[in-house]
Design a protein around this motif. Structure first.
Motif, mmCIF file in Angstrom:
data_model
loop_
_atom_site.group_PDB
_atom_site.id
_atom_site.type_symbol
_atom_site.label_atom_id
_atom_site.label_comp_id
_atom_site.label_asym_id
_atom_site.label_seq_id
_atom_site.Cartn_x
_atom_site.Cartn_y
_atom_site.Cartn_z
ATOM 1 N N GLY A 134 0.794 -1.223 0.000
ATOM 2 C CA GLY A 134 0.000 0.000 0.000
ATOM 3 C C GLY A 134 0.824 1.269 0.000
ATOM 4 O O GLY A 134 0.327 2.341 -0.348
ATOM 5 N N ALA A 135 2.105 1.173 0.348
ATOM 6 C CA ALA A 135 2.913 2.381 0.493
ATOM 7 C C ALA A 135 2.961 3.236 -0.780
ATOM 8 O O ALA A 135 2.829 4.466 -0.694
ATOM 9 C CB ALA A 135 4.325 2.012 0.948
ATOM 10 N N PRO A 136 3.110 2.636 -1.980
ATOM 11 C CA PRO A 136 3.184 3.487 -3.174
ATOM 12 C C PRO A 136 1.905 4.278 -3.444
ATOM 13 O O PRO A 136 1.933 5.261 -4.180
ATOM 14 C CB PRO A 136 3.438 2.477 -4.308
ATOM 15 N N LEU A 137 0.794 3.844 -2.859
ATOM 16 C CA LEU A 137 -0.454 4.587 -3.058
ATOM 17 C C LEU A 137 -0.394 5.943 -2.367
ATOM 18 O O LEU A 137 -1.092 6.892 -2.737
ATOM 19 C CB LEU A 137 -1.637 3.802 -2.486
ATOM 20 N N TYR A 138 0.461 6.023 -1.365
ATOM 21 C CA TYR A 138 0.553 7.244 -0.572
ATOM 22 C C TYR A 138 1.701 8.126 -1.049
ATOM 23 O O TYR A 138 1.582 9.338 -1.119
ATOM 24 C CB TYR A 138 0.760 6.845 0.895
ATOM 25 N N ARG A 139 2.788 7.480 -1.428
ATOM 26 C CA ARG A 139 3.986 8.240 -1.747
ATOM 27 C C ARG A 139 4.845 7.363 -2.658
ATOM 28 O O ARG A 139 5.013 6.184 -2.388
ATOM 29 C CB ARG A 139 4.721 8.519 -0.425
ATOM 30 N N PRO A 140 5.366 7.885 -3.768
ATOM 31 C CA PRO A 140 6.191 7.055 -4.652
ATOM 32 C C PRO A 140 7.309 6.381 -3.865
ATOM 33 O O PRO A 140 7.945 7.006 -3.024
ATOM 34 C CB PRO A 140 6.772 8.060 -5.651
ATOM 35 N N GLU A 141 7.514 5.103 -4.120
ATOM 36 C CA GLU A 141 8.503 4.353 -3.342
ATOM 37 C C GLU A 141 9.291 3.455 -4.279
ATOM 38 O O GLU A 141 8.716 2.614 -4.967
ATOM 39 C CB GLU A 141 7.791 3.523 -2.278
ATOM 40 N N GLY A 142 10.592 3.613 -4.321
ATOM 41 C CA GLY A 142 11.429 2.801 -5.188
ATOM 42 C C GLY A 142 10.953 2.883 -6.634
ATOM 43 O O GLY A 142 10.710 3.972 -7.171
ATOM 44 N N GLY A 147 -1.108 3.851 -8.404
ATOM 45 C CA GLY A 147 -1.930 4.659 -7.514
ATOM 46 C C GLY A 147 -3.310 4.053 -7.370
ATOM 47 O O GLY A 147 -3.589 2.958 -7.880
ATOM 48 N N LEU A 148 -4.182 4.770 -6.674
ATOM 49 C CA LEU A 148 -5.531 4.256 -6.439
ATOM 50 C C LEU A 148 -6.282 3.989 -7.735
ATOM 51 O O LEU A 148 -7.098 3.073 -7.821
ATOM 52 C CB LEU A 148 -6.318 5.253 -5.572
ATOM 53 N N GLU A 149 -5.983 4.781 -8.772
ATOM 54 C CA GLU A 149 -6.687 4.575 -10.042
ATOM 55 C C GLU A 149 -6.327 3.209 -10.641
ATOM 56 O O GLU A 149 -7.150 2.583 -11.322
ATOM 57 C CB GLU A 149 -6.391 5.722 -11.028
ATOM 58 N N ASP A 150 -5.111 2.731 -10.364
ATOM 59 C CA ASP A 150 -4.735 1.398 -10.866
ATOM 60 C C ASP A 150 -5.485 0.311 -10.103
ATOM 61 O O ASP A 150 -5.905 -0.698 -10.681
ATOM 62 C CB ASP A 150 -3.225 1.186 -10.725
ATOM 63 N N CYS A 155 -9.744 -3.819 -9.940
ATOM 64 C CA CYS A 155 -10.979 -4.324 -9.305
ATOM 65 C C CYS A 155 -12.176 -4.217 -10.247
ATOM 66 O O CYS A 155 -13.087 -5.048 -10.180
ATOM 67 C CB CYS A 155 -11.249 -3.568 -8.008
ATOM 68 N N SER A 156 -12.187 -3.211 -11.112
ATOM 69 C CA SER A 156 -13.296 -3.065 -12.062
ATOM 70 C C SER A 156 -13.226 -4.152 -13.130
ATOM 71 O O SER A 156 -14.244 -4.729 -13.527
ATOM 72 C CB SER A 156 -13.240 -1.684 -12.741
ATOM 73 N N PRO A 162 -9.975 -11.253 -5.275
ATOM 74 C CA PRO A 162 -9.771 -10.572 -3.993
ATOM 75 C C PRO A 162 -8.435 -9.816 -4.000
ATOM 76 O O PRO A 162 -7.386 -10.411 -4.265
ATOM 77 C CB PRO A 162 -9.734 -11.722 -2.973
ATOM 78 N N VAL A 163 -8.488 -8.525 -3.756
ATOM 79 C CA VAL A 163 -7.287 -7.686 -3.718
ATOM 80 C C VAL A 163 -7.119 -7.163 -2.297
ATOM 81 O O VAL A 163 -8.047 -6.576 -1.729
ATOM 82 C CB VAL A 163 -7.401 -6.510 -4.709
ATOM 83 N N ILE A 164 -5.931 -7.406 -1.726
ATOM 84 C CA ILE A 164 -5.655 -6.964 -0.348
ATOM 85 C C ILE A 164 -4.562 -5.916 -0.386
ATOM 86 O O ILE A 164 -3.432 -6.198 -0.806
ATOM 87 C CB ILE A 164 -5.209 -8.157 0.531
ATOM 88 N N LEU A 165 -4.878 -4.711 0.032
ATOM 89 C CA LEU A 165 -3.885 -3.636 0.079
ATOM 90 C C LEU A 165 -3.221 -3.643 1.456
ATOM 91 O O LEU A 165 -3.902 -3.636 2.481
ATOM 92 C CB LEU A 165 -4.552 -2.286 -0.184
#
Lengths: 255, 318
Positions: A134-142, A147-150, A155-156, A162-165
């Motif tokens: 989940g960290a990259p959703l908040y702040r770019p990491e490595g 992001g949330l749109e992905d 999920c769409s 089942p997707v677990i963040l």
């Protein structure tokens, strides 16, 4: 004894050439930590995606379930990454996560369905949960670029996957709750819902069925999400769902 | 205190839920005479029940805002949080005094904090917020600490929110006052998103605060949130006898308290929850599960705080 038991969905074991502080080299080391924190079971991946070594460690105890690490890097358009899902199912693993490589020549982590759609499709066919950092959703990491749109797009397009963040930042809570309402198979761990009353608010809004316990040992201290849940103003049944019941239910559905 | 607390809050649940455990049997054997033994803090946290051991929270807040001079509504929330976990006493500051945009709001926030601690002696002890942009008002407010009877314990400084240099003149006036009167100062030097208190010459914070502590050796400096750079600040604390670390943090690396205790020593760490901003149960669990031994846990949970705030705690209960 508390009326709820913990099943940790986010644990790494194993060693590599580059040591990390406080690593848990094997199942025995993990079981010692689980006993200390009162964790009944753990869903574990092996460092650097060494799935076979992970499988050998998982065999040592029925308290350990293997989470299969899937490669992310397409070396050519003909690569069939979904074949790794078949191997995972054959090995008896019931959940998957990606391994992000961060070498200088490695491509960025891109989760878009046009690249990984066949992997998602194959996981969905088996109802096997996919765990995502989940960290990259908040702040770019490595090298992670998503992001949330992905997540929304995955999920769409694959509504029964089942997707677990994992370890989503508390500042994304509202957006996550909105997405969880939209997608019936989206889940997240509560490790960083550390604001006072935040966990209770989440449960009040979307129910206890979409929140999981994930510690991210040996990087992070598991005591915070445990203390948060143990002292939460929730019914014991709700605590049991979050502590381990939801994860167990998801794994039981894998075919 | 311990027995009364268990009888009022946890005995029935404790015995019914864990009667087969060795601890419960030991407790039952003692129930007919003498004080029952305290449950280990790990057991309390596993059961999700209030701690039997004494707990003093060195970093708490009201979360509400002032309304017509009344106490902030957040005080009730703070008590709920304390009772759920078994926190006996909270040393708090009023968030509205930290965030006040003008002197009037700043004064009102601090006055509300003093009123609250006087209304709830033995349960609440106030830090006065020292606002370096309002030095005269802060120093005038500080005189309240010196009044006879129950009064605030020391200062809360928030160098990130106030974006003021740690070695700037405003803060030096706070250090001077704390030094002269041997007061504790809780200093939020860095935030989880990386923002930190500036320094006049862009030197690293530990370097500047080392000089500050040498010059103002009567002040007891409490680094809030482990300083958000735990290993650096553990060494800093070990090197300065008047420095302490406070433990509130929304996420901490694995086994960090064990390393902090090994470096700084268990006598230099104070439990803090940052409640009612953060969830106190999560913060207590860090101490309870740490592999540091029961005695070190008790030091961190209460006896170190008694050393730092002892005079104010005694005055508060008098």
């Amino acid at each position: 004894m508390p009326a709820w038991s913990y099943f940790d969905c986010d644990v790494m074991i194993g060693t590599s050439r580059i040591p990390i502080r406080d690593e848990m080299p094997d199942a025995d080391a993990l079981l010692r930590e689980m006993d200390r924190y009162g964790i009944e079971k753990s869903l574990v991946y092996y460092r650097d995606g060494a799935n076979q070594r992970g499988a050998r460690e998982a065999e040592k105890s029925d308290r350990i379930e293997l989470c299969w690490v899937l490669p992310l890097t397409l070396r050519s358009p003909e690569d069939r990454l979904e074949a790794h899902v078949d191997r995972m199912i054959e090995a008896g693993a019931k959940a998957a996560r990606f391994l992000a490589s961060d070498g200088p020549s490695d491509p960025p982590v891109i989760l878009k369905p046009f690249l990984l759609g066949r992997v998602y499709e194959r996981l969905q066919k088996h109802r096997a949960p996919l765990l995502l950092e989940g960290a990259p959703l908040y702040r770019p990491e490595g090298t992670a670029r998503y992001g949330l749109e992905d997540i929304d797009a995955i999920c769409s397009s694959f509504p029964d996957l089942p997707v677990i963040l994992l370890r989503t930042h508390r500042s994304l809570q509202t957006q996550l709750v909105m997405m969880t309402r939209k997608h019936r198979h989206l889940y997240f761990t509560h490790a960083l819902n550390t604001l006072y009353g935040q966990l209770e608010t989440v449960v009040k809004t979307i129910g206890a069925g979409r929140v999981l316990f994930g510690s991210q040992m040996p990087y992070w201290d598991p005591s915070l999400p445990i203390g948060m849940l143990n002292y939460a103003d929730l019914a014991n049944e709700q605590k049991q769902q979050i502590a381990g019941g939801n994860l167990q239910r998801l794994l039981d559905q894998v075919s | 205190m311990t027995m009364e607390k268990r009888l009022m809050l946890t005995r029935r649940q404790f015995v019914s839920q864990s009667i087969t455990s060795g601890t419960a049997l030991a407790w039952a054997r003692n129930a007919s005479g003498g004080d029952p033994p305290e449950r280990p803090v790990t057991q309390a946290i596993r059961d999700g029940e209030p701690f039997d051991a004494e707990v003093i929270d060195a970093h708490a807040h009201f979360s509400g805002f002032l309304e017509g001079g009344k106490l902030p509504p957040g005080v009730k929330t703070l008590f709920r949080a304390m009772d759920r976990c078994g926190i006996n006493l909270s040393v708090f500051s009023n968030s509205s005094a930290i965030g006040a945009p003008d002197v009037e709001g700043f004064r009102a926030g601090n006055e509300a904090a003093i009123a609250a601690m006087k209304k709830y002696p033995g349960r609440l002890l106030a830090y006065l917020v020292f606002q370096p942009h309002f030095v005269d008002a802060s120093l005038a407010m500080a005189e309240r600490i010196l009044e006879p009877g129950p009064g605030p314990a020391g200062f809360k400084l928030h160098g990130v929110a106030h974006h003021y240099p740690v070695d700037g003149e405003g803060y030096r006036r706070a250090y001077q006052f704390a030094h002269e009167h041997k007061l504790p100062v809780l200093f939020h030097v860095k935030s989880s998103h990386g923002a930190e208190t500036p320094t006049l010459r862009n030197e690293p914070l530990p370097v500047v605060l080392s000089r500050v502590l040498s010059e103002f050796s009567g002040m007891r400096l409490i680094i809030a949130h482990y300083g958000r750079g735990i290993d650096d600040w553990a060494g800093f604390t070990a090197n300065h006898p008047n420095a302490f670390m406070e433990t509130a943090a929304s996420g901490v690396p694995f086994r960090v308290l064990e390393r902090t205790v090994a470096t700084a020593g268990p006598g230099r760490i104070l439990f803090g929850s940052d409640s009612t901003y953060l969830s106190p149960g999560a913060q207590l669990a860090k101490i309870a599960f740490a592999d540091i031994g029961e005695e070190a846990k008790k030091q961190i949970l209460a006896s170190n705080a008694r050393r730092v705030f002892g005079k104010s705690i005694a005055a508060s209960k008098a």
